[in-house]
Design an enzyme around this catalytic site. Structure first.
Site: not given
Length: 83
Positions: A16-18
């Site tokens: 998942n981000c980042p």
């Protein structure tokens, strides 16, 4: 997608981000200028993150592919951040 020789593949699926962006930056940092990185991600945020990163660097986004569950980026390594 273009028929390009890929030097390194980064599978950032499930991150998942980042993290997809961070892993992309780390991979490019280790690569020689002119070599090509293929990034595979499943996080929709990677579209914005990687695009903006490339716009502010001297790396080139050669091609992208957006599928149902994955996002693929083909990036030619530049020398670093634009001056």
């Amino acid at each position: 997608m273009l028929n390009i020789n890929i030097d390194t593949v980064l599978d950032a699926s499930g991150l998942n981000c980042p993290l997809p962006l961070l892993k992309t930056k780390q991979a490019l940092h280790k690569m020689s200028s002119g070599s090509v990185l293929k990034v595979i991600a499943t996080d929709a945020g990677s579209v914005r993150d990687i695009t903006v990163f490339i716009e502010h660097s001297d790396h080139d986004l050669l091609d992208t592919f957006i599928g149902e569950t994955e996002y693929v980026y083909i990036i030619r390594c530049g020398l670093g951040v634009k001056k």
